[in-house]
Write an enzyme that holds these catalytic residues in place. Structure first.
Site, short mmCIF file in Angstrom:
data_model
loop_
_atom_site.label_atom_id
_atom_site.label_comp_id
_atom_site.label_asym_id
_atom_site.label_seq_id
_atom_site.Cartn_x
_atom_site.Cartn_y
_atom_site.Cartn_z
N LYS A 198 -4.40 -1.08 -4.59
CA LYS A 198 -2.97 -0.86 -4.88
C LYS A 198 -2.14 -1.30 -3.69
O LYS A 198 -2.10 -0.62 -2.67
CB LYS A 198 -2.66 0.59 -5.21
N GLU A 273 -6.34 5.44 7.82
CA GLU A 273 -5.81 4.80 9.03
C GLU A 273 -4.31 5.06 8.99
O GLU A 273 -3.62 4.53 8.13
CB GLU A 273 -6.16 3.31 9.01
N CYS A 307 1.28 0.14 13.24
CA CYS A 307 0.82 1.51 13.51
C CYS A 307 0.44 1.67 14.99
O CYS A 307 0.54 2.76 15.53
CB CYS A 307 -0.33 1.88 12.59
N GLU A 404 7.09 8.98 15.01
CA GLU A 404 6.87 7.55 14.79
C GLU A 404 8.12 6.95 14.14
O GLU A 404 8.54 7.38 13.07
CB GLU A 404 5.66 7.34 13.88
P1 ADP Z 1 5.31 4.00 4.62
O1 ADP Z 1 5.87 5.33 5.02
O2 ADP Z 1 5.00 3.12 5.75
O3 ADP Z 1 6.04 3.36 3.48
P2 ADP Z 1 3.37 5.21 2.97
O4 ADP Z 1 2.31 6.04 3.58
O5 ADP Z 1 4.50 5.87 2.25
O6 ADP Z 1 3.87 4.27 4.10
O7 ADP Z 1 2.75 4.15 1.97
C1 ADP Z 1 1.50 3.55 2.14
C2 ADP Z 1 0.88 3.33 0.78
O8 ADP Z 1 0.69 4.61 0.17
C3 ADP Z 1 1.73 2.54 -0.21
O9 ADP Z 1 0.87 1.70 -0.99
C4 ADP Z 1 2.35 3.61 -1.07
O10 ADP Z 1 2.68 3.17 -2.37
C5 ADP Z 1 1.22 4.62 -1.14
N1 ADP Z 1 1.63 5.99 -1.48
C6 ADP Z 1 2.83 6.59 -1.28
N2 ADP Z 1 2.82 7.85 -1.76
C7 ADP Z 1 1.58 8.07 -2.27
C8 ADP Z 1 0.94 9.18 -2.89
N3 ADP Z 1 1.57 10.33 -3.10
N4 ADP Z 1 -0.36 9.04 -3.24
C9 ADP Z 1 -1.02 7.89 -3.03
N5 ADP Z 1 -0.46 6.81 -2.48
C10 ADP Z 1 0.82 6.88 -2.08
#
Ligand code: ADP
Length: 500
Positions: A198, A273, A307, A404
């Site tokens: 995804k 990570e 990161c 961060e």
């Molecule tokens: P950022 O804050 O850098 O946008 P995220 O941790 O929100 O990073 O996003 C990293 C990945 O996790 C993306 O592919 C996002 O769609 C996915 N993501 C966000 N929320 C969820 C969730 N509740 N469960 C699983 N995946 C998620």
């Protein structure tokens, strides 16, 4: 369609943008079951330039079923290690043949400078695929001289096998979309797993182009499935899916915890990570000009959306003014522009959400008494730009020092002695990376064990290599990707005891 007439992209990039939009399930490119789509926005202009299928739980179910079928019953389940190696090498060759196209798509989608996309993101992804190809034929168990003390009158033979963990769900972020896909897909394909990937909702395009190359390389249907979609729908459905054996996640610590908890409910293996607030430590013997250039690269690379970004700059007080002046001069001179312009050094941030988040941090710094030695403002125009920013007059308890930011913002802090700087560098929930700038070997060696971080660079920062394990201490994650260590993440160990 030509987005930037003054910086035309190649014919293949244009053709991809016209056909892109579907998700990969099995060997088929399909729309979302719901029929919904997501806008893909150009961060340099704020305009929508493509749409992709918005996958949700129903699509994740279909993709997991396809991956399960390929893992258990298909041709892939019988593919020998040597063929897994050959396929990965073929895939790497195809990525190389299409490197410029991949870089252009990445630059348009993420906003990053195209030159960097080509020479960092795409180049490292290709290199990693080749590295992982080598591992396909080198996965080993061991034989043991087992005693089995309970049964003294028989002989035993023991050995271990490493077997592919199964169907892997990979959830990746938007900062290095293709490279993060490669970090997950490479080990899965080398070890014989299958995968549902995804990509981040902000940046789905290179993963989809990569999916085309995977099919072109000759991988059987269902080995790699790609479901673009939102995090709380598609991502959450994948993380908590009972039909997968492992989740590989890269993203924020906040979401990583949710993903880890969802995985644990099914006892799904998980590697995370996550975020960082990495210190850059300049010792008093360092050349201020070298340290300033190093600190600039540590924080401004990829607009600071890294990161491992060197976001806390600790400078010995005797060098503080010189390094801050040098760094501010470099920051002020960086050319800001759209990623697709080859002369751009700082592109836009990935989204308006990210731009607002970063500007919010800068403003909170000002409110708490910080001052911008340079930058401190959004860039001009409609794109999501933030000027490279160096904050001084900061204290360790300020939000800009503790949290961060994930943008081109560094805080500069003076220190007096090594024990003090080690303590302050470690005073964070994170522990992803650090760098030390000095040629005094004894002091550098004394400092390295004191730093609680998964990677310590010396006289460099953000230098990755496929052979080096990568991951975090503390809340920066669980597990080590790359290097030999990644094999453990994508395999199970089976112990076999035979009575002879
Ligand atoms: P950022 O804050 O850098 O946008 P995220 O941790 O929100 O990073 O996003 C990293 C990945 O996790 C993306 O592919 C996002 O769609 C996915 N993501 C966000 N929320 C969820 C969730 N509740 N469960 C699983 N995946 C998620």
């Amino acid at each position: 369609m030509q987005l930037y007439p003054e910086h035309p992209v190649g014919e293949n990039t244009r053709a991809f943008l016209e056909r892109a939009g579907r998700m990969l399930i099995g060997a088929d490119w399909v729309g979302a079951a719901s029929g919904e789509t997501l806008a893909v926005i150009d961060p340099a202009s704020g305009e929508t330039f493509a749409r992709v299928a918005a996958g949700d739980a129903a699509d994740v179910d279909r993709a997991v079923a396809a991956a399960r079928k390929a893992f258990e019953h298909g041709e892939w389940s019988r593919v020998r290690p040597v063929d897994r190696e050959r396929l990965l090498l073929r895939l790497a060759d195809l990525m190389e043949e299409n490197a410029q196209e991949l870089a252009e798509i990445e630059a348009l989608d993420n906003g990053k400078p195209v030159t960097m996309a080509r020479h960092v993101d795409v180049a490292l992804a290709i290199d990693f695929m080749r590295y992982m190809a080598g591992w396909a034929t080198k996965i080993e168990g061991s034989t043991m001289e087992v005693s089995v003390p309970l049964v003294r009158d028989r002989e035993f033979f023991g050995f271990t096998r490493r077997e592919p963990v199964g169907v892997v769900g990979a959830i990746i972020p938007w900062n290095f979309p293709l490279l993060m896909a490669a970090w997950k897909v490479g080990p899965a394909l080398a070890t014989g797993c299958t995968m549902v990937l995804k990509p981040a909702e902000e940046t789905p395009l290179t993963a989809l182009r990569f999916g085309e190359l995977v099919l072109e390389a000759g991988y059987p249907a269902g080995v790699l499935n790609i479901v673009p979609g939102l995090g709380h729908t598609a991502g959450a459905a994948l993380a908590g899916h009972p039909g997968i054996e492992k989740v590989a996640f890269t993203g924020s610590t906040e979401i990583g915890k949710l993903v880890g908890k969802a995985a644990l409910d099914n006892m799904t293996r998980v590697s995370l990570e996550l975020g960082g607030k990495s210190p850059v430590i300049v010792l008093d013997d360092a050349d201020p000009a070298v340290a300033a250039a190093g600190a600039a690269q540590a924080i401004f690379f990829n607009q600071g959306q890294v990161c491992t970004a060197g976001s806390r700059l600790f400078i010995h007080k005797s060098r503080f003014d010189d390094v801050v002046e040098g760094l501010s001069g470099i920051a002020a001179g960086m050319k800001i522009g759209p990623g697709i312009d080859p002369s751009t050094q700082i592109g836009p941030l990935v989204s308006s959400v990210q731009q607002k988040r970063v500007m919010g941090y800068i403003d909170s710094g000002f409110e708490e008494g910080a001052r911008a030695a340079t930058g401190g403002a959004a860039g001009d125009g409609l794109g999501f730009f933030v000027k490279p920013t160096v904050l001084v007059d900061v204290r360790d308890d300020m939000k800009v020092v503790r949290e961060e930011i994930f943008g081109p913002v560094v805080v500069a802090l003076p220190y007096e002695d090594l024990d003090e700087v080690a303590r302050r560098a470690n005073d964070t929930p994170y522990g992803l990376a650090a760098s030390i700038w000095s040629n005094d070997l004894s002091r550098v060696h004394r400092l390295i064990p004191k730093i609680k971080a998964g990677t310590v660079w010396v006289n460099c920062h953000n230098m990755l290599d496929s052979a080096m394990p990568f991951g975090g201490y503390k809340q920066s994650g669980i597990g080590r990707e790359m290097g030999r260590a990644v094999i453990d993440l994508y395999t199970e160990s089976k112990s076999v005891v035979m009575m002879l």
